[in-house]
Design a protein around this motif. Structure first.
Motif, PDB file in Angstrom:
ATOM      1  N   THR A  97      70.612  22.170-101.053  1.00  0.00           N
ATOM      2  CA  THR A  97      71.283  21.662 -99.860  1.00  0.00           C
ATOM      3  C   THR A  97      72.754  22.060 -99.855  1.00  0.00           C
ATOM      4  O   THR A  97      73.313  22.405 -98.805  1.00  0.00           O
ATOM      5  N   LEU A  98      73.375  22.036-101.013  1.00  0.00           N
ATOM      6  CA  LEU A  98      74.768  22.464-101.117  1.00  0.00           C
ATOM      7  C   LEU A  98      74.933  23.932-100.714  1.00  0.00           C
ATOM      8  O   LEU A  98      75.931  24.305-100.085  1.00  0.00           O
ATOM      9  N   TYR A 102      75.386  24.222 -97.145  1.00  0.00           N
ATOM     10  CA  TYR A 102      76.742  23.858 -96.724  1.00  0.00           C
ATOM     11  C   TYR A 102      77.710  25.024 -96.915  1.00  0.00           C
ATOM     12  O   TYR A 102      78.539  25.307 -96.042  1.00  0.00           O
ATOM     13  N   PRO A 117      76.167  28.646 -94.585  1.00  0.00           N
ATOM     14  CA  PRO A 117      75.340  28.330 -93.404  1.00  0.00           C
ATOM     15  C   PRO A 117      74.977  29.560 -92.592  1.00  0.00           C
ATOM     16  O   PRO A 117      73.961  29.560 -91.895  1.00  0.00           O
ATOM     17  N   LYS A 174      75.887  23.803 -91.309  1.00  0.00           N
ATOM     18  CA  LYS A 174      76.820  23.252 -92.292  1.00  0.00           C
ATOM     19  C   LYS A 174      76.938  21.737 -92.149  1.00  0.00           C
ATOM     20  O   LYS A 174      76.931  21.001 -93.145  1.00  0.00           O
ATOM     21  N   ALA A 175      77.049  21.263 -90.918  1.00  0.00           N
ATOM     22  CA  ALA A 175      77.176  19.821 -90.686  1.00  0.00           C
ATOM     23  C   ALA A 175      75.927  19.074 -91.131  1.00  0.00           C
ATOM     24  O   ALA A 175      76.002  17.992 -91.727  1.00  0.00           O
ATOM     25  N   GLN A 176      74.753  19.627 -90.824  1.00  0.00           N
ATOM     26  CA  GLN A 176      73.513  18.987 -91.245  1.00  0.00           C
ATOM     27  C   GLN A 176      73.385  18.963 -92.768  1.00  0.00           C
ATOM     28  O   GLN A 176      72.925  17.975 -93.345  1.00  0.00           O
ATOM     29  N   ALA A 177      73.801  20.056 -93.404  1.00  0.00           N
ATOM     30  CA  ALA A 177      73.746  20.098 -94.866  1.00  0.00           C
ATOM     31  C   ALA A 177      74.678  19.058 -95.476  1.00  0.00           C
ATOM     32  O   ALA A 177      74.303  18.377 -96.441  1.00  0.00           O
ATOM     33  N   GLU A 178      75.864  18.913 -94.920  1.00  0.00           N
ATOM     34  CA  GLU A 178      76.802  17.927 -95.460  1.00  0.00           C
ATOM     35  C   GLU A 178      76.259  16.513 -95.311  1.00  0.00           C
ATOM     36  O   GLU A 178      76.399  15.683 -96.227  1.00  0.00           O
ATOM     37  N   VAL A 232      73.620  16.089 -97.958  1.00  0.00           N
ATOM     38  CA  VAL A 232      74.233  15.917 -99.277  1.00  0.00           C
ATOM     39  C   VAL A 232      74.673  14.467 -99.471  1.00  0.00           C
ATOM     40  O   VAL A 232      74.483  13.886-100.545  1.00  0.00           O
ATOM     41  N   THR A 285      81.278  19.169-104.260  1.00  0.00           N
ATOM     42  CA  THR A 285      81.430  18.328-103.068  1.00  0.00           C
ATOM     43  C   THR A 285      82.875  17.886-102.850  1.00  0.00           C
ATOM     44  O   THR A 285      83.145  17.136-101.907  1.00  0.00           O
ATOM     45  N   MET A 335      84.396  17.816 -99.347  1.00  0.00           N
ATOM     46  CA  MET A 335      83.622  17.246 -98.250  1.00  0.00           C
ATOM     47  C   MET A 335      84.267  15.963 -97.744  1.00  0.00           C
ATOM     48  O   MET A 335      85.122  15.369 -98.416  1.00  0.00           O
TER      49      MET A 335
END
Length: 215
Positions: free
Chosen positions: A107-108, A111, A114, A130-134, A137, A175, A178
Protein backbone atom coordinates in the motif's frame (compact mmCIF):
# COMPACT_ATOMS: atom_id res chain seq x y z
CA UNK A 1 31.90 -11.95 4.31
CA UNK A 2 28.22 -11.07 3.97
CA UNK A 3 27.53 -8.18 1.60
CA UNK A 4 24.39 -6.05 1.73
CA UNK A 5 23.63 -3.97 -1.34
CA UNK A 6 21.73 -0.99 0.02
CA UNK A 7 20.54 2.57 -0.42
CA UNK A 8 19.77 4.85 2.55
CA UNK A 9 16.17 4.66 3.82
CA UNK A 10 15.32 2.06 1.17
CA UNK A 11 14.01 -1.47 1.77
CA UNK A 12 17.55 -2.40 2.77
CA UNK A 13 17.03 -0.67 6.12
CA UNK A 14 15.52 -3.68 7.91
CA UNK A 15 18.30 -6.14 7.00
CA UNK A 16 20.88 -3.43 7.76
CA UNK A 17 19.50 -3.16 11.29
CA UNK A 18 19.43 -6.94 11.68
CA UNK A 19 23.05 -7.31 10.57
CA UNK A 20 24.02 -4.85 13.29
CA UNK A 21 21.87 -6.70 15.83
CA UNK A 22 23.68 -9.92 14.89
CA UNK A 23 27.13 -8.39 15.21
CA UNK A 24 28.75 -10.57 12.54
CA UNK A 25 31.16 -8.97 10.05
CA UNK A 26 29.49 -7.63 6.92
CA UNK A 27 30.14 -5.18 4.12
CA UNK A 28 27.75 -2.51 2.90
CA UNK A 29 27.71 -1.95 -0.87
CA UNK A 30 26.01 1.30 -1.85
CA UNK A 31 23.75 1.09 -4.90
CA UNK A 32 23.35 4.72 -5.98
CA UNK A 33 19.74 5.04 -7.10
CA UNK A 34 20.36 8.66 -8.08
CA UNK A 35 22.70 7.32 -10.76
CA UNK A 36 20.34 4.45 -11.66
CA UNK A 37 22.89 1.89 -10.50
CA UNK A 38 20.02 -0.42 -9.50
CA UNK A 39 19.22 -0.70 -13.22
CA UNK A 40 22.81 -1.35 -14.31
CA UNK A 41 23.77 -4.59 -16.03
CA UNK A 42 25.96 -5.66 -13.12
CA UNK A 43 23.23 -5.12 -10.54
CA UNK A 44 20.57 -6.79 -12.67
CA UNK A 45 22.71 -9.92 -12.57
CA UNK A 46 22.13 -9.94 -8.81
CA UNK A 47 18.47 -8.93 -8.92
CA UNK A 48 16.76 -9.00 -12.31
CA UNK A 49 13.95 -6.90 -10.85
CA UNK A 50 16.33 -3.98 -10.32
CA UNK A 51 15.23 -3.53 -6.71
CA UNK A 52 17.13 -3.00 -3.47
CA UNK A 53 18.26 -4.84 -1.33
CA UNK A 54 20.37 -7.80 -2.32
CA UNK A 55 22.28 -9.94 0.16
CA UNK A 56 25.31 -11.97 -0.90
CA UNK A 57 26.27 -14.64 1.63
CA UNK A 58 29.00 -16.83 0.19
CA UNK A 59 27.58 -18.41 -2.95
CA UNK A 60 24.05 -17.38 -2.02
CA UNK A 61 22.57 -14.33 -3.76
CA UNK A 62 19.27 -13.37 -2.17
CA UNK A 63 16.77 -10.64 -2.91
CA UNK A 64 13.38 -9.73 -1.40
CA UNK A 65 13.69 -7.96 1.93
CA UNK A 66 11.53 -10.37 3.95
CA UNK A 67 13.46 -13.38 2.63
CA UNK A 68 16.75 -11.71 3.58
CA UNK A 69 15.46 -11.01 7.10
CA UNK A 70 14.37 -14.62 7.56
CA UNK A 71 17.68 -15.91 6.24
CA UNK A 72 19.64 -13.75 8.68
CA UNK A 73 17.52 -14.93 11.59
CA UNK A 74 17.82 -18.59 10.60
CA UNK A 75 21.59 -18.50 10.03
CA UNK A 76 22.29 -16.60 13.26
CA UNK A 77 20.05 -18.27 15.85
CA UNK A 78 22.26 -16.97 18.64
CA UNK A 79 20.91 -13.46 17.91
CA UNK A 80 17.38 -14.65 18.75
CA UNK A 81 15.74 -12.59 16.03
CA UNK A 82 12.89 -15.09 15.57
CA UNK A 83 10.89 -17.41 17.83
CA UNK A 84 11.60 -21.14 17.74
CA UNK A 85 10.44 -23.14 14.72
CA UNK A 86 7.08 -24.83 15.05
CA UNK A 87 5.83 -22.61 17.86
CA UNK A 88 2.73 -20.40 17.86
CA UNK A 89 5.04 -17.40 18.32
CA UNK A 90 6.88 -18.34 15.12
CA UNK A 91 3.58 -18.54 13.27
CA UNK A 92 2.65 -15.08 14.54
CA UNK A 93 6.01 -13.79 13.33
CA UNK A 94 5.32 -15.17 9.84
CA UNK A 95 1.87 -13.57 9.87
CA UNK A 96 3.09 -10.10 10.79
CA UNK A 97 6.11 -10.20 8.49
CA UNK A 98 3.99 -11.24 5.51
CA UNK A 99 1.30 -8.71 6.45
CA UNK A 100 3.92 -5.97 6.51
CA UNK A 101 5.49 -6.88 3.18
CA UNK A 102 2.34 -7.91 1.26
CA UNK A 103 -0.21 -5.49 2.74
CA UNK A 104 1.32 -2.44 4.40
CA UNK A 105 4.41 -2.15 2.19
CA UNK A 106 2.41 -2.78 -0.98
CA UNK A 107 0.00 0.00 0.00
CA UNK A 108 2.88 2.35 0.74
CA UNK A 109 4.21 1.75 -2.77
CA UNK A 110 0.86 2.97 -4.10
CA UNK A 111 1.36 6.17 -2.12
CA UNK A 112 4.90 6.77 -3.36
CA UNK A 113 4.40 5.62 -6.96
CA UNK A 114 0.75 6.38 -7.83
CA UNK A 115 1.65 7.07 -11.47
CA UNK A 116 2.30 3.36 -11.94
CA UNK A 117 -1.43 2.65 -11.57
CA UNK A 118 -2.66 5.13 -14.20
CA UNK A 119 -1.99 6.04 -17.80
CA UNK A 120 0.98 8.33 -18.50
CA UNK A 121 0.11 11.96 -17.89
CA UNK A 122 -3.00 11.22 -15.82
CA UNK A 123 -2.04 13.47 -12.91
CA UNK A 124 -5.58 13.63 -11.53
CA UNK A 125 -5.84 9.86 -11.47
CA UNK A 126 -2.42 9.56 -9.82
CA UNK A 127 -3.50 12.03 -7.13
CA UNK A 128 -6.57 9.92 -6.41
CA UNK A 129 -4.49 6.75 -6.17
CA UNK A 130 -2.11 8.48 -3.76
CA UNK A 131 -4.94 9.77 -1.57
CA UNK A 132 -6.62 6.36 -1.43
CA UNK A 133 -3.32 4.70 -0.55
CA UNK A 134 -2.70 7.16 2.27
CA UNK A 135 -6.16 6.51 3.70
CA UNK A 136 -5.57 2.76 3.51
CA UNK A 137 -2.18 3.15 5.23
CA UNK A 138 -3.91 4.95 8.11
CA UNK A 139 -6.30 2.02 8.62
CA UNK A 140 -3.41 -0.47 8.45
CA UNK A 141 -1.45 1.49 11.04
CA UNK A 142 -4.47 1.20 13.31
CA UNK A 143 -4.07 -2.58 13.07
CA UNK A 144 -0.40 -2.28 13.96
CA UNK A 145 -1.25 0.01 16.86
CA UNK A 146 -3.82 -2.50 18.16
CA UNK A 147 -1.27 -5.31 17.99
CA UNK A 148 1.19 -3.30 20.04
CA UNK A 149 -1.53 -2.54 22.57
CA UNK A 150 -2.28 -6.24 23.01
CA UNK A 151 1.13 -7.91 22.51
CA UNK A 152 1.88 -8.00 26.23
CA UNK A 153 5.38 -6.61 25.85
CA UNK A 154 7.41 -3.75 24.46
CA UNK A 155 7.81 -5.30 21.00
CA UNK A 156 5.53 -6.28 18.17
CA UNK A 157 5.42 -9.96 19.15
CA UNK A 158 5.50 -9.32 22.89
CA UNK A 159 8.41 -9.57 25.31
CA UNK A 160 11.12 -10.44 22.78
CA UNK A 161 12.57 -8.26 20.04
CA UNK A 162 12.41 -9.90 16.61
CA UNK A 163 13.04 -9.26 12.96
CA UNK A 164 9.47 -7.93 12.68
CA UNK A 165 10.49 -4.92 14.76
CA UNK A 166 13.24 -3.95 12.32
CA UNK A 167 10.76 -4.31 9.47
CA UNK A 168 8.13 -2.23 11.27
CA UNK A 169 10.68 0.52 11.95
CA UNK A 170 11.46 0.75 8.24
CA UNK A 171 7.84 0.95 7.11
CA UNK A 172 6.86 3.39 9.85
CA UNK A 173 9.70 5.68 8.79
CA UNK A 174 8.23 5.80 5.30
CA UNK A 175 5.03 7.36 6.70
CA UNK A 176 6.85 10.26 8.36
CA UNK A 177 5.58 12.90 5.89
CA UNK A 178 1.97 11.71 5.77
CA UNK A 179 -0.87 13.66 7.32
CA UNK A 180 -1.12 10.96 9.99
CA UNK A 181 2.34 9.44 10.38
CA UNK A 182 2.99 6.28 12.35
CA UNK A 183 4.57 8.23 15.20
CA UNK A 184 1.21 9.90 15.92
CA UNK A 185 -0.50 6.65 16.99
CA UNK A 186 -0.89 6.04 20.72
CA UNK A 187 1.10 2.80 20.89
CA UNK A 188 3.24 3.04 17.76
CA UNK A 189 4.76 6.35 18.84
CA UNK A 190 6.34 5.09 22.10
CA UNK A 191 7.27 1.83 20.34
CA UNK A 192 9.26 3.73 17.73
CA UNK A 193 11.06 5.64 20.46
CA UNK A 194 12.05 2.34 22.07
CA UNK A 195 13.39 1.17 18.72
CA UNK A 196 15.45 4.34 18.35
CA UNK A 197 17.20 3.49 21.62
CA UNK A 198 18.56 0.21 20.31
CA UNK A 199 22.31 0.45 19.55
CA UNK A 200 21.86 -1.32 16.21
CA UNK A 201 19.31 1.26 15.09
CA UNK A 202 21.53 4.13 16.22
CA UNK A 203 24.42 2.65 14.24
CA UNK A 204 22.27 2.21 11.13
CA UNK A 205 21.04 5.81 11.29
CA UNK A 206 24.58 7.11 11.67
CA UNK A 207 26.02 5.02 8.85
CA UNK A 208 23.19 5.79 6.43
CA UNK A 209 23.45 9.48 7.42
CA UNK A 210 19.70 9.88 7.52
CA UNK A 211 18.44 13.39 8.25
CA UNK A 212 15.79 14.23 10.81
CA UNK A 213 12.96 13.51 11.19
CA UNK A 214 13.92 9.85 11.42
CA UNK A 215 10.30 8.83 12.00
Amino acid sequence: MIQLFYYPSNASMAPHVLLREIGAPFELRLVDKDQNEHKSADYLKLNPNGLIPVLVDGDLVLYECAAICLHLADTHPEAKLAPALGTPARAQMYKWLIWMTNTLQATLLGYFYPDRAVNPGNTEGAAQVKAQAEAKVASLLEQLDAQLASSGGPWLLGADYSLTDAYALMLCRWTRNMARPARSYAHIGPYLQRLLERPAVKEMLAVEQLPQPWL
